[in-house]
Design an enzyme around this catalytic site. Structure first.
Site, PDB file in Angstrom:
ATOM      1  N   CYS A  10       0.844  -1.201   0.000  1.00 46.88           N
ATOM      2  CA  CYS A  10       0.000   0.000   0.000  1.00 46.88           C
ATOM      3  C   CYS A  10       0.879   1.251   0.000  1.00 46.88           C
ATOM      4  O   CYS A  10       0.566   2.233  -0.689  1.00 46.88           O
ATOM      5  CB  CYS A  10      -0.937   0.011   1.204  1.00 46.88           C
ATOM      6  SG  CYS A  10      -2.385  -1.058   1.034  1.00 46.88           S
ATOM      7  N   ASP A  33      10.224  -6.590  -8.959  1.00 45.70           N
ATOM      8  CA  ASP A  33      10.555  -7.270  -7.708  1.00 45.70           C
ATOM      9  C   ASP A  33      12.013  -6.948  -7.351  1.00 45.70           C
ATOM     10  O   ASP A  33      12.888  -6.939  -8.217  1.00 45.70           O
ATOM     11  CB  ASP A  33      10.361  -8.787  -7.856  1.00 45.70           C
ATOM     12  CG  ASP A  33      10.335  -9.495  -6.522  1.00 45.70           C
ATOM     13  OD1 ASP A  33       9.285 -10.063  -6.166  1.00 45.70           O
ATOM     14  OD2 ASP A  33      11.385  -9.502  -5.822  1.00 45.70           O
ATOM     15  N   HIS A  49      -6.309  -2.648  -1.127  1.00 42.41           N
ATOM     16  CA  HIS A  49      -5.698  -3.693  -0.305  1.00 42.41           C
ATOM     17  C   HIS A  49      -6.602  -4.921  -0.181  1.00 42.41           C
ATOM     18  O   HIS A  49      -7.724  -4.831   0.313  1.00 42.41           O
ATOM     19  CB  HIS A  49      -5.378  -3.154   1.092  1.00 42.41           C
ATOM     20  CG  HIS A  49      -4.708  -4.164   1.966  1.00 42.41           C
ATOM     21  ND1 HIS A  49      -3.341  -4.306   2.027  1.00 42.41           N
ATOM     22  CD2 HIS A  49      -5.217  -5.128   2.777  1.00 42.41           C
ATOM     23  CE1 HIS A  49      -3.045  -5.296   2.851  1.00 42.41           C
ATOM     24  NE2 HIS A  49      -4.169  -5.811   3.323  1.00 42.41           N
ATOM     25  N   ASN A  88       1.642 -16.714  -4.453  1.00 46.39           N
ATOM     26  CA  ASN A  88       1.855 -17.429  -3.197  1.00 46.39           C
ATOM     27  C   ASN A  88       0.721 -17.035  -2.257  1.00 46.39           C
ATOM     28  O   ASN A  88       0.455 -15.844  -2.076  1.00 46.39           O
ATOM     29  CB  ASN A  88       3.210 -17.059  -2.598  1.00 46.39           C
ATOM     30  CG  ASN A  88       4.367 -17.558  -3.452  1.00 46.39           C
ATOM     31  OD1 ASN A  88       4.264 -18.601  -4.087  1.00 46.39           O
ATOM     32  ND2 ASN A  88       5.458 -16.813  -3.480  1.00 46.39           N
ATOM     33  N   GLY A  94       4.724 -19.647   1.151  1.00 47.20           N
ATOM     34  CA  GLY A  94       5.767 -18.674   0.819  1.00 47.20           C
ATOM     35  C   GLY A  94       5.289 -17.241   0.703  1.00 47.20           C
ATOM     36  O   GLY A  94       6.054 -16.376   0.286  1.00 47.20           O
ATOM     37  N   HIS A  99      -0.506  -8.448   0.925  1.00 48.25           N
ATOM     38  CA  HIS A  99      -1.283  -7.633  -0.029  1.00 48.25           C
ATOM     39  C   HIS A  99      -1.178  -8.425  -1.328  1.00 48.25           C
ATOM     40  O   HIS A  99      -0.062  -8.668  -1.820  1.00 48.25           O
ATOM     41  CB  HIS A  99      -0.641  -6.238  -0.154  1.00 48.25           C
ATOM     42  CG  HIS A  99      -1.328  -5.313  -1.114  1.00 48.25           C
ATOM     43  ND1 HIS A  99      -1.700  -4.015  -0.781  1.00 48.25           N
ATOM     44  CD2 HIS A  99      -1.693  -5.466  -2.415  1.00 48.25           C
ATOM     45  CE1 HIS A  99      -2.262  -3.425  -1.831  1.00 48.25           C
ATOM     46  NE2 HIS A  99      -2.265  -4.286  -2.836  1.00 48.25           N
ATOM     47  N   HIS A 101      -0.492 -10.150  -4.557  1.00 45.83           N
ATOM     48  CA  HIS A 101       0.434  -9.796  -5.644  1.00 45.83           C
ATOM     49  C   HIS A 101       0.661 -10.997  -6.528  1.00 45.83           C
ATOM     50  O   HIS A 101       0.834 -12.115  -6.055  1.00 45.83           O
ATOM     51  CB  HIS A 101       1.766  -9.270  -5.100  1.00 45.83           C
ATOM     52  CG  HIS A 101       2.415 -10.165  -4.093  1.00 45.83           C
ATOM     53  ND1 HIS A 101       2.004 -10.218  -2.776  1.00 45.83           N
ATOM     54  CD2 HIS A 101       3.428 -11.050  -4.205  1.00 45.83           C
ATOM     55  CE1 HIS A 101       2.759 -11.088  -2.127  1.00 45.83           C
ATOM     56  NE2 HIS A 101       3.628 -11.617  -2.978  1.00 45.83           N
TER      57      HIS A 101
HETATM   58  P1  AMP Z   1       5.870 -13.332  -1.595  1.00 46.23           P
HETATM   59  O1  AMP Z   1       7.001 -14.058  -0.919  1.00 46.23           O
HETATM   60  O2  AMP Z   1       5.145 -14.144  -2.616  1.00 46.23           O
HETATM   61  O3  AMP Z   1       4.951 -12.690  -0.589  1.00 46.23           O
HETATM   62  O4  AMP Z   1       6.558 -12.176  -2.459  1.00 46.23           O
HETATM   63  C1  AMP Z   1       6.958 -10.975  -1.928  1.00 46.23           C
HETATM   64  C2  AMP Z   1       7.905 -10.404  -2.935  1.00 46.23           C
HETATM   65  O5  AMP Z   1       7.998  -9.019  -2.703  1.00 46.23           O
HETATM   66  C3  AMP Z   1       9.339 -10.972  -2.874  1.00 46.23           C
HETATM   67  O6  AMP Z   1       9.640 -11.562  -4.140  1.00 46.23           O
HETATM   68  C4  AMP Z   1      10.185  -9.766  -2.577  1.00 46.23           C
HETATM   69  O7  AMP Z   1      11.400  -9.770  -3.291  1.00 46.23           O
HETATM   70  C5  AMP Z   1       9.303  -8.616  -3.023  1.00 46.23           C
HETATM   71  N1  AMP Z   1       9.493  -7.351  -2.348  1.00 46.23           N
HETATM   72  C6  AMP Z   1       9.483  -7.115  -1.005  1.00 46.23           C
HETATM   73  N2  AMP Z   1       9.642  -5.811  -0.759  1.00 46.23           N
HETATM   74  C7  AMP Z   1       9.739  -5.195  -1.962  1.00 46.23           C
HETATM   75  C8  AMP Z   1       9.921  -3.850  -2.372  1.00 46.23           C
HETATM   76  N3  AMP Z   1      10.020  -2.841  -1.486  1.00 46.23           N
HETATM   77  N4  AMP Z   1      10.000  -3.587  -3.708  1.00 46.23           N
HETATM   78  C9  AMP Z   1       9.901  -4.592  -4.605  1.00 46.23           C
HETATM   79  N5  AMP Z   1       9.723  -5.881  -4.271  1.00 46.23           N
HETATM   80  C10 AMP Z   1       9.658  -6.185  -2.971  1.00 46.23           C
HETATM   81 ZN    ZN Z   2      -1.813  -3.289   1.111  1.00 46.64          ZN
END
Ligand code: AMP
Ligand code: ZN
Length: 113
Positions: A10, A33, A49, A88, A94, A99, A101
């Site tokens: 968010c 990412d 959200h 995920n 994982g 939020h 994604h």
């Molecule tokens: P998940 O493990 O499926 O919840 O994925 C979360 C993803 O968010 C991971 O692949 C992280 O590398 C990515 N991530 C976390 N913080 C950031 C950020 N500030 N900017 C870009 N990607 C992020």
């Molecule tokens: Zn959010």
């Protein structure tokens, strides 16, 4: 909940935390990412959200369709339209950011799985 003050994604959507924008639609935002697993690794998020993809599917199916369309558009723009889409869902699968994604992996031929 439209905006969760404690949620990192968010904050990214609000511009409070920097991100590398890849694409934006009316209701989705896509950014790079931080820890890429492919030549192009985007995260596509709904601007509102939702904790996970199942919540989006249940509460607003057309928003889920828009997330998929954004993924397709990224793959069209950055590769040949082929992509892998991963949601995920839940800690034991994982999910580390709660939020919704979509991980969009593209930009190269992907092996396995
Ligand atoms: P998940 O493990 O499926 O919840 O994925 C979360 C993803 O968010 C991971 O692949 C992280 O590398 C990515 N991530 C976390 N913080 C950031 C950020 N500030 N900017 C870009 N990607 C992020
Ligand atoms: Zn959010």
């Amino acid at each position: 909940m439209a905006h969760d003050n404690t949620c990192i994604f968010c904050k990214i959507i609000a511009g409070e935390i920097p991100s590398t924008k890849i694409m934006e639609t009316e209701r989705t935002y896509a950014f790079a990412d931080l820890n890429p697993q492919a030549a192009v690794h985007a995260l596509v998020v709904p601007k509102d959200h939702y904790a996970c993809v199942s919540e989006v599917a249940k509460e607003d199916p057309s928003l889920l369709a828009e997330i998929v369309s954004t993924a397709q558009a990224i793959a069209d723009e950055h590769y040949n339209g082929h992509f892998r889409l991963i949601f995920n869902t839940g800690e034991n699968a994982g999910q580390s950011v709660f939020h919704c994604h979509a991980h969009v992996l593209t930009g190269q031929k992907l092996e396995g799985e």
